[in-house]
Design a protein around this motif. Structure first.
Motif, PDB file in Angstrom:
ATOM      1  N   GLY A  27       0.865  -1.051   0.055  1.00  0.00           N
ATOM      2  CA  GLY A  27      -0.068   0.233   0.459  1.00  0.00           C
ATOM      3  C   GLY A  27       0.577   1.259  -0.245  1.00  0.00           C
ATOM      4  N   GLY A  28       2.069   1.182  -0.357  1.00  0.00           N
ATOM      5  CA  GLY A  28       2.662   2.720  -0.088  1.00  0.00           C
ATOM      6  C   GLY A  28       2.894   3.444   0.805  1.00  0.00           C
ATOM      7  N   PHE A  49       2.232   3.685   7.875  1.00  0.00           N
ATOM      8  CA  PHE A  49       0.426   3.844   9.213  1.00  0.00           C
ATOM      9  C   PHE A  49       1.489   2.900  10.540  1.00  0.00           C
ATOM     10  CE2 PHE A  49      -2.881   3.304  11.527  1.00  0.00           C
ATOM     11  CZ  PHE A  49      -2.968   4.842  12.217  1.00  0.00           C
ATOM     12  N   PRO A  50       0.912   1.390   9.612  1.00  0.00           N
ATOM     13  CA  PRO A  50       1.034   0.390  10.577  1.00  0.00           C
ATOM     14  C   PRO A  50       2.580   0.220  11.214  1.00  0.00           C
ATOM     15  CG  PRO A  50       0.585  -0.542   8.229  1.00  0.00           C
ATOM     16  CD  PRO A  50       0.892   0.981   8.096  1.00  0.00           C
ATOM     17  N   TYR A  51       3.215   0.476   9.988  1.00  0.00           N
ATOM     18  CA  TYR A  51       4.918   0.017  10.696  1.00  0.00           C
ATOM     19  C   TYR A  51       5.414   1.295  11.416  1.00  0.00           C
ATOM     20  CZ  TYR A  51       9.992   0.477   9.223  1.00  0.00           C
ATOM     21  OH  TYR A  51      11.413   0.763   9.741  1.00  0.00           O
ATOM     22  N   GLN A 103      -2.588   3.025  -0.763  1.00  0.00           N
ATOM     23  CA  GLN A 103      -3.595   2.350  -0.862  1.00  0.00           C
ATOM     24  C   GLN A 103      -4.067   1.838   0.433  1.00  0.00           C
ATOM     25  OE1 GLN A 103      -2.289  -0.658  -3.906  1.00  0.00           O
ATOM     26  NE2 GLN A 103      -0.855   0.383  -4.265  1.00  0.00           N
ATOM     27  N   TRP A 104      -4.780   3.191   0.656  1.00  0.00           N
ATOM     28  CA  TRP A 104      -5.392   2.791   2.177  1.00  0.00           C
ATOM     29  C   TRP A 104      -6.206   1.575   2.448  1.00  0.00           C
ATOM     30  CZ3 TRP A 104      -3.129   6.085   4.937  1.00  0.00           C
ATOM     31  CH2 TRP A 104      -2.453   7.256   5.053  1.00  0.00           C
ATOM     32  N   ASP A 105      -6.934   1.053   0.860  1.00  0.00           N
ATOM     33  CA  ASP A 105      -8.147  -0.391   0.712  1.00  0.00           C
ATOM     34  C   ASP A 105      -7.476  -1.156   1.996  1.00  0.00           C
ATOM     35  OD1 ASP A 105      -6.647   0.498  -0.808  1.00  0.00           O
ATOM     36  OD2 ASP A 105      -7.195  -1.407  -1.882  1.00  0.00           O
ATOM     37  N   ALA A 148      -5.636  -7.907   7.260  1.00  0.00           N
ATOM     38  CA  ALA A 148      -4.439  -8.385   8.370  1.00  0.00           C
ATOM     39  C   ALA A 148      -3.095  -8.380   7.832  1.00  0.00           C
ATOM     40  CB  ALA A 148      -4.490 -10.041   8.801  1.00  0.00           C
ATOM     41  N   LYS A 149      -2.426  -9.157   6.708  1.00  0.00           N
ATOM     42  CA  LYS A 149      -1.582  -9.355   5.864  1.00  0.00           C
ATOM     43  C   LYS A 149      -0.195  -8.174   6.035  1.00  0.00           C
ATOM     44  CE  LYS A 149       1.129 -12.011   2.468  1.00  0.00           C
ATOM     45  NZ  LYS A 149       2.121 -10.636   2.471  1.00  0.00           N
ATOM     46  N   VAL A 150      -1.046  -7.388   5.576  1.00  0.00           N
ATOM     47  CA  VAL A 150      -0.336  -5.398   5.607  1.00  0.00           C
ATOM     48  C   VAL A 150       0.558  -5.111   6.907  1.00  0.00           C
ATOM     49  CG1 VAL A 150      -0.221  -2.828   5.369  1.00  0.00           C
ATOM     50  CG2 VAL A 150      -0.992  -4.386   3.855  1.00  0.00           C
TER      51      VAL A 150
END
Length: 622
Positions: free
Chosen positions: A115-116, A121-123, A267-269, A274-276
């Motif tokens: 998602g670029g 954000f999760p990182y 790519q906000w979707d 969960a994988k991201v």
């Protein structure tokens, strides 16, 4: 004269000396002032010939640390193990350890695949709630005990086998296209065989590179952290110079903006997948080097009151910022390559060694003065690998030396380093064969993933719930002068273990049989991979059962309680730091495992044992 000669000396050097001073001080009566008691003891010691002996030992200790009796003492805080020359050496070494090849070739690929910009954000969420807290825990763990990754388990001896097998680094390898660069990599560099069981010949160029690498690592560690601490001034900083040069060159190329946008476009979707989140948590965990033992080992050479809380924040953020920065460097060049070939960036984007040794070098060949850029890039990769290898080798050597712990092995540490380096070279020879890449990826995918997560989870549980979070928070307050912030207390007890468990579940759910290009590994090879993954994990329950059988206790519950409580010598390594609940009730001997050494002239303290058996430290300047 007596006062000047005795200044700065610790009077508890030998059992006979302890007995002498304990006897004299115990005879002191409350009616005699403290100063008079001290002067009387020193006078008797001088007349008996003990004081000259102490002065000679003090002068010898000073001379062994680069000082002469007429000069200020130049010494380490821990004479037995040594310390970093200064705190910059520790920070640079830790940055060199944490910042590795994965920052250059794995993070950019994960970012654009997940998602670029949305992946950021999760990182960073995982960095804040898992990465930095675990980093701080390992640094404080090693620094408090001044022990390597085996010795620190005096905190709960039953878990002493929680030592990972440092077999490889985190890599991913997948090639999807055929190009001149790939053909050169596969057919000339590797001379790849058709099966993992077909070793073929040993590739002499690779064997030579392996030998040179181990020689360099050994020479840089020949004096332990004293020599490696000087080398990291170059090995840890020059990669940033190269990254900056390549970044400036890359962003000025045609198509660079397209590559960078492909890297960052959100790519906000995908943020709901969960994988991201699993990839973000895994990347943070592995890129910081948690559970390898390297952080504990490097921190064990810090001075006791060093602010490792500050260091953990600086090093963790530096590591993650390097990953993001490397993404700009990589994708600016890949954007240029895609523009030059007239294809989409996804056609040239790769990850793992395929990015470092095929895609990116191929892009560099399209630049003017391409040999210069290629030389800089590969030299940077070498330095990144060396920085990590320094810590991994020192981790193993320190674990061996600390575990044996006698004076002979301390004096022969250089030979231990040489032996480990030779063993590492010999074990690496099969990886230089024509089937070496198969075995490298097999160790990568199994030995360096599952076991690290399990070991990290055990460490959190052992410290927070078996040793006790209150005890550990008090230890940190004793060491740093302040308790860990409330945020870290909550993360250590609840959040970080939950994230580690999530990584473990994610690893199991996402498991797929290992492949290399279109090659499917045979069943026996996968079985060997699982055995490697379980080898370091199974040691933990096996050693726990062994320890349980050797521990005293009438019932199983008593044995379990005794096996998990801290050993008698757990705590600060130096006597001068053993305060509070670690303060000895009697003056310890060197045989107790604590280092008794001359104190700094300005900080010299004399143990005073009163007639009631209590002890306290009195400033020698009285």
């Amino acid at each position: 004269m007596v006062g000047k000669g005795a200044k700065g000396m610790l009077v508890t050097l030998l059992p006979v000396q302890r007995s002498f001073f304990r006897l004299r001080f115990s005879r002191a009566t409350p009616s005699i002032s403290l100063a008079e008691s001290i002067l009387k003891v020193w006078h008797e010691a001088y007349n008996s010939g003990l004081l000259p002996q102490l002065m000679a030992q003090h002068s010898l200790a000073m001379a062994q640390n680069g000082a002469v009796p007429s000069e200020a003492t130049k010494r380490d805080q821990n004479l037995k193990r040594g310390n970093w020359g200064n705190q910059i050496e520790f920070v640079l070494t830790s940055v060199g350890y944490a910042v590795g090849l994965g920052n250059v070739w794995r993070f950019p690929y994960l970012c654009y695949r997940n998602g670029g910009g949305a992946f950021m954000f999760p990182y960073f969420i995982m960095l804040i709630f898992c990465g930095i807290p675990l980093f701080f825990m390992e640094l404080s763990f090693g620094q408090f005990a001044s022990q390597g990754c085996l010795g620190v388990w005096r905190i709960s001896p039953m878990f002493k086998a929680a030592l990972p097998s440092n077999l490889s680094h985190l890599l991913n390898h997948s090639l999807q296209r055929t190009s001149p660069s790939e053909e050169y990599w596969r057919l000339y560099v590797l001379k790849l065989s058709d099966d993992i069981g077909n070793f073929g010949e040993v590739r002499l160029p690779l064997l030579g590179c392996l030998g040179v690498s181990w020689v360099v690592v050994f020479l840089c560690l020949i004096r332990g952290v004293k020599s490696s601490g000087k080398v990291v001034y170059f090995t840890a900083t020059f990669p940033y110079v190269v990254l900056t040069i390549l970044f400036v060159r890359g962003v000025t190329l045609e198509g660079a903006f397209t590559g960078i946008m492909y890297y960052l476009t959100p790519q906000w979707d995908k943020i709901l997948e969960a994988k991201v989140w699993g990839d973000a948590a895994s990347q943070i965990f592995y890129s910081l080097g948690c559970a390898w033992g390297g952080l504990i080992t490097m921190a064990s050479y810090n001075k006791f009151h060093n602010n490792c809380y500050r260091d953990s924040v600086i090093i963790s953020i530096t590591n993650c910022a390097t990953s993001v920065y490397a993404g700009f460097v990589i994708f600016s060049i890949l954007g240029f390559m895609a523009s030059h070939l007239g294809v989409d960036v996804s056609r040239v984007a790769d990850h793992g060694p395929g990015l470092a040794f095929v895609a990116y070098p191929e892009a560099l060949t399209l630049l003017p003065i391409s040999p210069l850029w290629s030389l800089l890039f590969f030299f940077m990769l070498i330095l990144l690998g060396l920085g990590t290898q320094f810590c991994l080798l020192e981790t193993l050597v320190t674990a061996i030396v600390d575990e044996v712990g006698n004076e002979w092995i301390l004096q022969k540490k250089t030979y231990v380093t040489l032996g480990v380096a030779v063993a590492g070279f010999l074990l690496g020879i099969p990886l230089t064969s024509q089937a070496g890449i198969y075995w490298l990826l097999l160790m990568d995918n199994y030995a360096a993933s599952f076991s690290l997560v399990v070991i990290s989870c055990i460490m959190c549980v052992a410290i927070m719930y078996i040793y006790g979070h209150r005890n550990y928070f008090q230890d940190i307050q004793m060491m740093l002068g302040f308790p860990p912030p409330l945020f870290f207390q909550i993360c250590w007890r609840f959040v970080s273990p939950a994230i580690i468990f999530f990584i473990l579940v994610f690893t199991v759910i996402q498991y797929q049989p290992i492949t290399y290009n279109h090659y499917q590994y045979p069943g026996w090879a996968v079985a060997i991979g699982f055995l490697m993954a379980l080898s370091s994990v199974l040691c933990i329950p096996l050693y726990a059962m062994f320890r349980l059988c050797r521990t005293d206790g009438d019932t199983l519950l008593q044995r379990l309680k005794n096996a998990t409580k801290p050993s008698r010598d757990w705590g600060p390594a130096l006597l001068e730091h053993r305060t509070g609940r670690y303060a000895p009730t009697i003056i310890p001997s060197p045989d107790d495992g604590f280092e008794v050494q001359p104190l700094h002239p300005d900080k010299a303290q004399i143990p005073i044992v009163g007639s009631n058996g209590s002890s306290r430290l009195q400033d020698s300047r009285i």
